[in-house]
Structures are given as C-alpha cells and as structure tokens.
Design a protein around this motif. Structure first.
Motif, short mmCIF file in Angstrom:
data_model
loop_
_atom_site.label_atom_id
_atom_site.label_comp_id
_atom_site.label_asym_id
_atom_site.label_seq_id
_atom_site.Cartn_x
_atom_site.Cartn_y
_atom_site.Cartn_z
N ASN A 214 -8.00 -18.88 36.48
CA ASN A 214 -7.39 -20.09 37.02
C ASN A 214 -7.09 -21.12 35.93
O ASN A 214 -6.09 -21.82 35.99
CB ASN A 214 -8.28 -20.71 38.10
CG ASN A 214 -8.23 -19.92 39.41
OD1 ASN A 214 -7.27 -19.19 39.65
ND2 ASN A 214 -9.26 -20.05 40.22
N ARG B 257 -2.23 -22.95 33.34
CA ARG B 257 -1.52 -24.16 32.88
C ARG B 257 -1.77 -24.33 31.39
O ARG B 257 -2.71 -25.02 31.00
CB ARG B 257 -1.99 -25.38 33.69
CG ARG B 257 -1.31 -26.68 33.29
CD ARG B 257 -1.66 -27.83 34.22
NE ARG B 257 -1.04 -27.67 35.53
CZ ARG B 257 -1.67 -27.86 36.68
NH1 ARG B 257 -2.93 -28.23 36.70
NH2 ARG B 257 -1.03 -27.67 37.83
N TYR C 176 -1.53 -32.13 31.34
CA TYR C 176 -0.91 -33.43 31.56
C TYR C 176 -1.45 -34.46 30.58
O TYR C 176 -2.61 -34.39 30.17
CB TYR C 176 -1.16 -33.91 32.99
CG TYR C 176 -0.44 -33.12 34.04
CD1 TYR C 176 0.95 -33.21 34.18
CD2 TYR C 176 -1.13 -32.27 34.90
CE1 TYR C 176 1.61 -32.49 35.15
CE2 TYR C 176 -0.47 -31.54 35.88
CZ TYR C 176 0.91 -31.66 36.00
OH TYR C 176 1.56 -30.94 36.96
N MET D 18 -4.93 -36.07 36.69
CA MET D 18 -5.01 -36.49 38.09
C MET D 18 -6.40 -36.98 38.45
O MET D 18 -6.54 -37.85 39.31
CB MET D 18 -4.65 -35.32 38.99
CG MET D 18 -3.33 -35.51 39.69
SD MET D 18 -3.10 -34.26 40.93
CE MET D 18 -3.67 -35.08 42.40
N GLY E 271 -7.20 -37.37 45.06
CA GLY E 271 -6.88 -36.25 45.95
C GLY E 271 -7.95 -35.19 46.08
O GLY E 271 -7.91 -34.38 47.01
N VAL F 132 1.60 -27.22 43.52
CA VAL F 132 1.27 -26.47 42.31
C VAL F 132 0.95 -27.44 41.16
O VAL F 132 -0.02 -27.26 40.43
CB VAL F 132 2.45 -25.55 41.90
CG1 VAL F 132 2.17 -24.86 40.58
CG2 VAL F 132 2.73 -24.54 43.00
N ALA F 133 1.78 -28.47 41.06
CA ALA F 133 1.61 -29.44 39.97
C ALA F 133 0.28 -30.16 40.06
O ALA F 133 -0.33 -30.49 39.05
CB ALA F 133 2.74 -30.46 40.01
N ALA F 134 -0.22 -30.37 41.29
CA ALA F 134 -1.47 -31.11 41.46
C ALA F 134 -2.70 -30.23 41.33
O ALA F 134 -3.77 -30.70 40.95
CB ALA F 134 -1.48 -31.77 42.84
N CYS F 135 -2.54 -28.94 41.62
CA CYS F 135 -3.71 -28.05 41.70
C CYS F 135 -4.28 -27.75 40.32
O CYS F 135 -3.53 -27.45 39.39
CB CYS F 135 -3.29 -26.76 42.38
SG CYS F 135 -4.61 -25.53 42.43
N LYS F 136 -5.59 -27.81 40.20
CA LYS F 136 -6.21 -27.51 38.91
C LYS F 136 -6.02 -26.05 38.54
O LYS F 136 -6.12 -25.68 37.38
CB LYS F 136 -7.68 -27.90 38.91
CG LYS F 136 -8.62 -26.85 39.50
CD LYS F 136 -10.05 -27.33 39.33
CE LYS F 136 -11.13 -26.32 39.64
NZ LYS F 136 -10.91 -24.91 39.55
N ASN F 137 -5.74 -25.19 39.54
CA ASN F 137 -5.52 -23.76 39.28
C ASN F 137 -4.03 -23.41 39.29
O ASN F 137 -3.69 -22.24 39.30
CB ASN F 137 -6.21 -22.92 40.35
CG ASN F 137 -7.65 -23.31 40.55
OD1 ASN F 137 -8.33 -23.66 39.60
ND2 ASN F 137 -8.12 -23.26 41.78
N SER F 138 -3.16 -24.40 39.37
CA SER F 138 -1.71 -24.17 39.55
C SER F 138 -1.48 -23.15 40.65
O SER F 138 -0.69 -22.23 40.51
CB SER F 138 -1.04 -23.67 38.27
OG SER F 138 -1.46 -24.38 37.16
N ALA G 216 -6.38 -31.05 46.51
CA ALA G 216 -5.48 -31.92 45.74
C ALA G 216 -4.03 -31.74 46.20
O ALA G 216 -3.25 -32.70 46.23
CB ALA G 216 -5.59 -31.62 44.25
#
Ligand code: SF4
Ligand code: FES
Lengths: 253, 254
Positions: free
Chosen positions: A103, A107, A111, A115, A119, B171-177, B224
């Motif tokens: 996981n 990415r 960023y 974040m 949320g 997807v952008a917010a998720c820590k796992n995309s 998220a």
C-alpha cells in the motif's frame, strides 16, 4: 423487452472470470479478508486471555489464576488450539507487513501539504506502526511467561516453581512468576502499559474494520459494531494493563 | 454574503510533461473577488501569464458545475479544497481570506501519472469501467422503466451511489491510493438494480481484477475517501462491495 426477456437475453457483454482460491486470496479484497478473519480469530483469543487474567482478582494468592493457567496448557485440545493461535498471529503479522509495503508503494511522489487528520483518525492510518509496537511487546511477553511455562526445563530455560492446592497434583506457579516479573520493576510495567495502549488503538480501528471487510453495511448494525468495538478495545486493554499495575502497586499479593 | 477582494500567494505545481521532474512555482494574484470560483481565479492568473508570454497553468475542467469530475486539484492538503461535498469548480474564493497562501498540487498516485502541471491521467478509471461498469442491453425499443418494480430503499441507495462523478478524489485522499470508493459506487449502483442483476457476479470480479491490475492499493477503511468525496459517496458502499465480491467469488464455479 420485458423483464423476463432481459433475464433470458443470451448476449451479455461481461465475460465471466475464473476465480480459484488463489485468485480470491491474492486479490485486494481477498488480502483484506485474510487480515480481517485472522484479526477476529485473535480477538476471540484476547477474550479468553483477559478472562484468565481477571482470575488474579479472586484475591486467593493466585490459586484460581494458577488453576486456569494450568488448564490452558494441560489438555490436548487446548494445545492444538494454541498451534492455531500461533498460526493466526503468523498470518496476521506477515500479511499485515506485506500489505503495508504494497500500500505504501502506490504513491511514489507524495504531497507537499499532507492531509493528516482531515477525514481520518490517526490510529486508522497507523495500524502497521501500532501492530509493530504490539509485536515487540508480544515478544517480551512470550519471553516472560510462555517460554518458562511451556519450555521450562528444556535447554537452559529455568522452569517455573511448582505449587499444589489441597494436596492435589503439582502445577506451575505462574502467579509467583508474575509477581517476580512485575513487582519492583517499573520499566517492565511501563512497557506493558504501552503495549496495552497500542492494543487499544489497534482494536479501536481493527474490530469494526474487520466487520466492514466482511461486508457489514446495514445501518442498524454498523453503529452497534462500532460501539461494541470501542467498548471491547477499552475494556480488554484496561483489564490487561491492570494486571501489572495491580501487582506493582501491591493491590494483589 | 458580503463581497470582498483579496491578494493571495499561490504555490502551484508546474511540470512540463510526464517525464519532467516538476516543482512548485509561487505566484502572487491581486484583487481576487470573493465571488469567483477557484477555477476562475486560475483563469485570471492564466490570462496574465499569457500576456507575459509565459506558459499558462494546465488544469482539467469541463462542466464547471460539479457534475463532470474533471477538476482535480489538491488544495492546501485536501482534494477539492476545504469545503465538504464540493468539487474544485464549485469551491468559491470566499473560502479564503486576504493574504492567504494556497498550495495547489495534482492528484498523487502511481495509477494517476501527471501529464502536465495539475492534469493527471485517469484513464485507469475508464479501464475499470470497461471491465464491467455497465449493463448489457440489446438495441431496439427503449424499455419502459416503470415496468420494472424496484424497492424504494434500493433505488435510493443505488441513486446515491450513481452520483459518483469519477473525479478520483477518493484515490488522491487515500493513504493507500485505493480506488475502492469509486469502484464500490459503480458496483453498488448496478448491483442494487434488477437491470444489473444478470451480470452482478462477473461485474464485481472483473472490476476488482482490473482495479488491482492498475496498481491501486487496498482499502484499510480509514474513511479519508468518504470525507473528501464531492458527491458524499458513503463508506457503506465499500462494505457492500466486499460483500458482493466475497459472495461472487465463492459462488463462481471455477
Ligand atoms: S467516489 Fe467520490 S471521490 Fe471517488 S471518484 Fe466518485 S465522486 Fe470522486
Ligand atoms: S469541472 Fe466538472 S465537476 Fe468541476
């Protein structure tokens, strides 16, 4: 076209998929399922463990506790379940780390402004870290109690003292060992408490998440499971933490 | 609401093309009206850049009314900016104060590579839809929709899921995309309706297989996605997706 015609229509466009057990458990949802099911299995173990621990508050100098602990190691059935338990831990830990690595690799460029808590709760995002803290605690815990009670006498491992009640068979005095480990050892007590705090937050997310993974979405049950999960996380961790605290502060002897 | 103007500092991600390394460039914008939308503020800046013979900032947009899902901007650490249930195009400048610094980044996920500046390639979503996010209907006369009875509660849930605009904020917010919220919305939308029934099993299996192939991460139920979704798609859909997937994979014969 009537509903019937729609159902009989032979030329559906989505081709069917093969779904072997391997396909299932290597898919993203299958991997979560492994985490959820092994997690729930470990939760049942926590209930039993907390139950045995609570026996120290019988204030009988550990008689009830020692008898309960003896039962947990004496019958074949329990020993077989114990092997299952180790397997459960193994699967949950290995799969947890595999998922964490996979996981995290999704990415490559992160960023500039994170974040953070907008949320989601910090502990829901930190299951890997919390799990690692629990694992470190678990290793120490196994070294303290499981090793001498199961492997004592083998190699150079010191066996536990024997004790017998009302002239019965000699059993391990695990209670005495506990007193020895926890009294006058603030560092160990603090490490145990930190382990319990990690467990509480791990369960706070994990309990309800496991049910979500299994497909729970009925709004009559979701709040119920979330509430139960929160209560479970707090009660179990407090019961565990109270054990070293009770001994260190000499509430039990 | 009272109208005001503001001067802002923007830190915007600029990247020439897919292979460029990219970096942040700071711009000062003056006299921005509180009644402008976030994208109109970018239009004003771009017009100035064009006048100054500079390359304007590339960003995706189409409808500018919150229905197409194109306007992907990660603003001050949140996809679509600070307002809940709002797309970037519907975000208005009254969300900001005079003197604010605003950091604008593209969606970040390996499965959403940056094409230019703030534009990312989201064709991975299209391929997931192609794998099963539809129903097969023979051509011919349109079916009378009212001839198929649908339970009200299911119709409502399906309709709520159908609101997903495929923007990719989840997807952008998720820590796992993870693309699980998007896929769950599409699967729920069709699985809850009789029209989606015949292809229910193969749909969920194929869409998940494609999602995994595209390199999206797994879901860990952090929530998220739900918090930033401009269409407020519920996390319940992910649980329903799990149920559909488990059911379908167990029931499939091979
Ligand atoms: S689920 Fe929400 S955030 Fe995700 S693509 Fe759909 S509308 Fe966007
Ligand atoms: S431009 Fe269409 S949703 Fe924002």
């Amino acid at each position: 076209m009537s509903v019937r015609a729609l159902f009989l229509c032979p030329n559906l466009q989505i081709s069917s998929t093969t779904m072997t057990w391997k396909h299932i458990f290597t898919s993203s949802i299958g991997k979560k399922l492994v985490m959820g099911l092994s997690g729930l299995f470990l939760i049942t173990f926590l209930i039993i463990h907390a139950g045995v621990n609570a026996c120290i508050w019988a204030f009988d100098h550990g008689e009830m506790f020692n008898k309960a602990a003896h039962f947990m190691g004496s019958t074949v059935v329990v020993r077989i379940i114990e092997i299952g338990l180790f397997a459960g831990f193994f699967v949950h830990i290995i799969q947890g780390y595999v998922l964490e690595v996979q996981n995290r690799s999704t990415r490559k460029i992160g960023y500039e402004v994170k974040m953070g808590n907008k949320g989601s709760k910090w502990y829901s995002r930190s299951m890997g870290l919390l799990g690692t803290l629990i694992l470190l605690f678990l290793i120490l815990h196994i070294y303290h109690f499981w090793t001498p009670s199961r492997l004592g006498g083998l190699w150079n491992i010191k066996p536990l003292q024997p004790v017998s009640y009302e002239g019965g068979k000699e059993i391990h005095n695990l209670y005495a060992e506990m007193i020895a480990v926890f009294s006058d050892n603030l560092l160990v007590v603090v490490i145990y408490i930190l382990g319990c705090i990690s467990l509480a937050f791990h369960l706070l997310h994990g309990f309800q998440s496991a049910f979500r993974t299994l497909g729970l979405h009925n709004q009559k049950f979701v709040p119920l499971v979330k509430g139960t999960g929160a209560a479970f996380a707090i009660i179990v961790s407090v019961v565990f933490a109270l054990m070293p605290i009770s001994i260190y502060l000499k509430w039990v002897d | 609401m009272e109208h005001y103007t503001m001067n802002l500092t923007l830190k915007v991600w600029r990247q020439k093309n897919k292979n460029d390394r990219g970096g942040f460039i700071t711009y000062k914008v003056k006299d921005i009206s509180s009644e402008m939308s976030f994208l109109e503020m970018f239009d004003v800046l771009n017009e100035r850049l064009i006048e100054e013979s500079e390359e304007p900032i590339a960003f995706d947009h189409d409808c500018r009314e919150g229905i197409c899902g194109m306007c992907s901007m990660y603003i001050n650490g949140r996809p679509h900016g600070p307002w809940e249930g709002t797309t970037t195009c519907q975000l208005h400048m009254r969300a900001f104060k005079d003197g604010d610094t605003i950091v604008v980044e593209p969606w970040r996920a390996n499965s959403f590579p940056v094409i230019k500046d703030l534009i990312v390639d989201r064709t991975s979503f299209d391929r997931i839809i192609q794998a099963g996010g539809f129903i097969s209907v023979n051509t011919g006369n349109a079916v009378d929709g009212n001839s198929i009875p649908i339970e009200k509660a299911k119709a409502d849930d399906s309709f709520a899921a159908a609101a997903c605009i495929g923007c990719g904020a989840c997807v952008a917010a998720c820590k796992n995309s993870s693309a699980m919220l998007f896929v769950s919305a599409k699967v729920s939308h069709l699985a809850l309706l009789p029209q989606g029934e015949p292809e229910k099993k193969t749909r969920v299996l194929n869409m998940i297989a494609q999602m995994d192939k595209e390199g999206f991460g797994g879901c860990t139920n952090t929530g998220a996605c739900e918090a930033v979704c401009p269409k407020e798609i519920s996390l319940d859909n992910i649980a329903r997706l799990n149920q559909e997937f488990i059911g379908a994979s167990v029931k499939t014969g091979k």
